[in-house]
Design a protein around this motif. Structure first.
Motif, PDB file in Angstrom:
ATOM      1  N   LYS A 161      68.512  20.308-114.108  1.00  0.00           N
ATOM      2  CA  LYS A 161      69.038  18.785-114.335  1.00  0.00           C
ATOM      3  C   LYS A 161      68.777  18.105-112.905  1.00  0.00           C
ATOM      4  CE  LYS A 161      73.414  16.550-115.756  1.00  0.00           C
ATOM      5  NZ  LYS A 161      74.503  16.801-115.863  1.00  0.00           N
ATOM      6  N   ASP A 162      68.300  16.896-113.052  1.00  0.00           N
ATOM      7  CA  ASP A 162      67.950  15.884-111.659  1.00  0.00           C
ATOM      8  C   ASP A 162      68.501  14.637-112.034  1.00  0.00           C
ATOM      9  OD1 ASP A 162      66.595  15.321-109.628  1.00  0.00           O
ATOM     10  OD2 ASP A 162      65.149  14.416-110.651  1.00  0.00           O
ATOM     11  N   GLU A 163      68.970  13.973-110.909  1.00  0.00           N
ATOM     12  CA  GLU A 163      69.351  12.493-111.079  1.00  0.00           C
ATOM     13  C   GLU A 163      68.368  11.767-110.124  1.00  0.00           C
ATOM     14  OE1 GLU A 163      73.365   9.884-110.497  1.00  0.00           O
ATOM     15  OE2 GLU A 163      73.314  11.963-109.782  1.00  0.00           O
ATOM     16  N   LEU A 164      68.021  10.477-110.782  1.00  0.00           N
ATOM     17  CA  LEU A 164      67.308   9.503-109.752  1.00  0.00           C
ATOM     18  C   LEU A 164      68.188   8.817-109.299  1.00  0.00           C
ATOM     19  CD1 LEU A 164      64.249   8.595-111.977  1.00  0.00           C
ATOM     20  CD2 LEU A 164      64.360   9.947-109.924  1.00  0.00           C
ATOM     21  N   VAL A 165      68.327   8.323-107.839  1.00  0.00           N
ATOM     22  CA  VAL A 165      69.043   7.381-107.508  1.00  0.00           C
ATOM     23  C   VAL A 165      68.502   6.216-106.524  1.00  0.00           C
ATOM     24  CG1 VAL A 165      71.259   9.233-107.006  1.00  0.00           C
ATOM     25  CG2 VAL A 165      69.402   8.969-105.406  1.00  0.00           C
ATOM     26  N   LEU A 166      69.035   5.143-106.389  1.00  0.00           N
ATOM     27  CA  LEU A 166      68.480   4.149-105.850  1.00  0.00           C
ATOM     28  C   LEU A 166      68.833   4.172-104.399  1.00  0.00           C
ATOM     29  CD1 LEU A 166      67.154   1.427-106.092  1.00  0.00           C
ATOM     30  CD2 LEU A 166      69.270   0.146-105.877  1.00  0.00           C
ATOM     31  N   VAL A 167      67.667   4.331-103.544  1.00  0.00           N
ATOM     32  CA  VAL A 167      67.860   4.750-101.914  1.00  0.00           C
ATOM     33  C   VAL A 167      67.093   3.529-101.187  1.00  0.00           C
ATOM     34  CG1 VAL A 167      67.026   6.450-100.451  1.00  0.00           C
ATOM     35  CG2 VAL A 167      67.523   7.120-102.655  1.00  0.00           C
ATOM     36  N   CYS A 168      67.819   3.349-100.110  1.00  0.00           N
ATOM     37  CA  CYS A 168      67.426   2.435 -99.044  1.00  0.00           C
ATOM     38  C   CYS A 168      67.571   3.231 -97.628  1.00  0.00           C
ATOM     39  CB  CYS A 168      67.944   1.128 -98.911  1.00  0.00           C
ATOM     40  SG  CYS A 168      69.678   1.205 -98.476  1.00  0.00           S
ATOM     41  N   ASN A 169      67.044   2.466 -96.644  1.00  0.00           N
ATOM     42  CA  ASN A 169      67.094   2.820 -95.211  1.00  0.00           C
ATOM     43  C   ASN A 169      68.475   2.777 -94.937  1.00  0.00           C
ATOM     44  OD1 ASN A 169      67.034   2.617 -92.211  1.00  0.00           O
ATOM     45  ND2 ASN A 169      64.956   2.220 -92.272  1.00  0.00           N
ATOM     46  N   SER A 170      69.129   3.766 -94.048  1.00  0.00           N
ATOM     47  CA  SER A 170      70.481   3.579 -93.750  1.00  0.00           C
ATOM     48  C   SER A 170      71.076   2.371 -92.862  1.00  0.00           C
ATOM     49  CB  SER A 170      70.718   5.177 -92.918  1.00  0.00           C
ATOM     50  OG  SER A 170      70.042   5.000 -91.787  1.00  0.00           O
ATOM     51  N   LYS A 171      69.916   1.777 -92.210  1.00  0.00           N
ATOM     52  CA  LYS A 171      70.396   0.340 -91.540  1.00  0.00           C
ATOM     53  C   LYS A 171      70.133  -0.735 -92.244  1.00  0.00           C
ATOM     54  CE  LYS A 171      68.911   2.586 -87.166  1.00  0.00           C
ATOM     55  NZ  LYS A 171      67.713   3.265 -86.944  1.00  0.00           N
ATOM     56  N   ASN A 172      69.999  -0.644 -93.751  1.00  0.00           N
ATOM     57  CA  ASN A 172      69.799  -1.671 -94.565  1.00  0.00           C
ATOM     58  C   ASN A 172      71.053  -2.321 -94.797  1.00  0.00           C
ATOM     59  OD1 ASN A 172      69.232  -3.397 -96.857  1.00  0.00           O
ATOM     60  ND2 ASN A 172      67.499  -2.180 -97.204  1.00  0.00           N
ATOM     61  N   ALA A 173      70.997  -3.724 -94.711  1.00  0.00           N
ATOM     62  CA  ALA A 173      72.091  -4.387 -95.020  1.00  0.00           C
ATOM     63  C   ALA A 173      72.923  -4.156 -96.381  1.00  0.00           C
ATOM     64  CB  ALA A 173      71.927  -6.099 -94.640  1.00  0.00           C
ATOM     65  N   LEU A 174      72.087  -3.623 -97.357  1.00  0.00           N
ATOM     66  CA  LEU A 174      72.498  -3.586 -98.623  1.00  0.00           C
ATOM     67  C   LEU A 174      73.564  -2.620 -98.889  1.00  0.00           C
ATOM     68  CD1 LEU A 174      69.082  -3.689-100.447  1.00  0.00           C
ATOM     69  CD2 LEU A 174      71.073  -5.094-100.861  1.00  0.00           C
ATOM     70  N   ILE A 175      73.773  -1.433 -97.803  1.00  0.00           N
ATOM     71  CA  ILE A 175      74.714  -0.425 -97.750  1.00  0.00           C
ATOM     72  C   ILE A 175      76.113  -1.141 -97.716  1.00  0.00           C
ATOM     73  CG2 ILE A 175      73.180   1.193 -97.005  1.00  0.00           C
ATOM     74  CD1 ILE A 175      74.380   1.444 -94.309  1.00  0.00           C
ATOM     75  N   SER A 176      76.120  -2.104 -97.344  1.00  0.00           N
ATOM     76  CA  SER A 176      77.820  -2.819 -97.266  1.00  0.00           C
ATOM     77  C   SER A 176      78.340  -3.158 -98.461  1.00  0.00           C
ATOM     78  CB  SER A 176      77.557  -3.969 -96.137  1.00  0.00           C
ATOM     79  OG  SER A 176      76.798  -4.963 -96.610  1.00  0.00           O
ATOM     80  N   LYS A 177      77.446  -3.524 -99.603  1.00  0.00           N
ATOM     81  CA  LYS A 177      77.682  -3.792-100.922  1.00  0.00           C
ATOM     82  C   LYS A 177      78.518  -2.225-101.446  1.00  0.00           C
ATOM     83  CE  LYS A 177      75.143  -6.299-103.360  1.00  0.00           C
ATOM     84  NZ  LYS A 177      75.897  -7.888-103.239  1.00  0.00           N
ATOM     85  N   THR A 178      79.557  -2.573-102.196  1.00  0.00           N
ATOM     86  CA  THR A 178      80.028  -1.303-102.916  1.00  0.00           C
ATOM     87  C   THR A 178      79.550  -1.035-104.093  1.00  0.00           C
ATOM     88  OG1 THR A 178      81.812  -2.929-103.923  1.00  0.00           O
ATOM     89  CG2 THR A 178      82.371  -1.820-101.721  1.00  0.00           C
ATOM     90  N   GLU A 179      78.969  -2.169-104.765  1.00  0.00           N
ATOM     91  CA  GLU A 179      78.025  -1.978-106.146  1.00  0.00           C
ATOM     92  C   GLU A 179      77.154  -2.729-106.343  1.00  0.00           C
ATOM     93  OE1 GLU A 179      80.120  -0.223-109.956  1.00  0.00           O
ATOM     94  OE2 GLU A 179      80.481  -2.295-109.699  1.00  0.00           O
TER      95      GLU A 179
END
Length: 298
Positions: A161-179
């Motif tokens: 089993k595998d899962e694809l996830v949406l990934v970005c740089n850990s400094k990307n401003a997007l990580i502040s979005k909860t969803e």
């Protein structure tokens, strides 16, 4: 006792007496009798029964843990004994799609080589389409691929089993979005795998549930490997869909981060592929090696 444990193992994994009876080709009363005998043997309940539903008790979970170990030893015995009576020399040609060849198959090959040192293994790397074509052209004996495509002349066996996830740089401003919403996706810059990639096929299929076509996304660049996508991500504000197996180290080191996309689930399976019909002896041994390593029944 061995057959009772097999019955228990099947019921515990299916959580259904009916399904276990069908899988083991015995009657449901026989299933109940074997479970009852085990419970009498250990003087403790293994299952809680609530109407038509059953669940494992604490004792049941403990027994399942031991049973998994016992059957793993049996598979190891089966593999090692088969290695003694089957062809132990020769060349086994294996194909693996990019993600699998980089993150999944190396420990499998090491385990196989430890038991069959005189078998030479040739590993071909490519995207899913290339590996399927190599199998059809008899350039390899067995393959492990990702993706949704199914060809009639190929036998597909789900493997991991595998899962694809949406990934970005850990400094990307997007990580502040909860969803992440559908509208957010349409504003992002994506990195994608090349055409023919099983990963790309899974992404395209999953996005349909959000009524998004691949052509609607802004694709900054297509890259031929997961490693190149990860490296690009660390030096940009792009995003990418990547296998969870491929980013364990980067998540631990806080180099990449996962973005939670609303109503998007990209669970898939990796598949072992072979031509329809009987496989050769070395391929059978490799399959037994995989079963032993991953505690699987293929």
């Amino acid at each position: 006792m061995d057959f009772r444990l097999k019955v228990f193992y099947t019921v515990a994994n299916r959580l259904s007496f009916t399904k276990a009876a069908a899988e083991l080709f015995i009657t449901q009363p026989a299933i109940s009798k074997h479970i009852q005998e085990l419970e009498e043997e250990y003087k403790i309940k293994l299952f809680d029964r609530n109407g038509n539903k059953i669940s494992l008790t604490q004792a049941g979970r403990l027994l399942l843990s031991h049973t998994n170990k016992i059957f793993e030893i049996y598979r190891e015995i089966d593999f090692n004994m088969s290695a003694l009576i089957n062809q132990q020399r020769g060349l086994l040609r294996i194909g693996a799609s990019t993600t699998i060849s980089q993150y999944i198959i190396p420990p499998l090959l090491a385990h196989f080589h430890q038991n069959l040192k005189d078998v030479k293994v040739n590993l071909r790397n490519g995207n899913t389409e290339q590996i399927e074509n190599a199998l059809l052209n008899k350039e390899i004996e067995i393959g492990i691929v990702e993706g949704q495509s199914k060809k009639k002349t190929i036998k597909y066996t789900s493997f991991l089993k595998d899962e694809l996830v949406l990934v970005c740089n850990s400094k990307n401003a997007l990580i502040s979005k909860t969803e992440i919403t559908q509208e957010d996706l349409l504003k992002m810059n994506f990195l994608m795998r090349e055409h023919g990639s099983g990963t790309l096929e899974v992404i395209e299929h999953a996005l349909k549930h959000l009524n998004i076509k691949l052509s609607q996304l802004t694709i900054e660049m297509e890259l031929g490997s997961t490693e190149s996508i990860k490296s690009y991500l660390m030096n940009s504000d792009c995003v990418a869909f990547i296998s969870i197996h491929a980013i364990e180290k980067e998540l631990k080191n806080n180099e990449l981060a996962i973005l939670d996309v609303n109503n998007l689930n990209m669970v898939r399976y990796f598949y072992i592929i072979s031509l329809q019909g009987k496989t050769d002896a070395l391929s059978e041994l490799f399959l037994k090696s995989i079963c032993s390593h991953y505690n699987l029944k293929l």
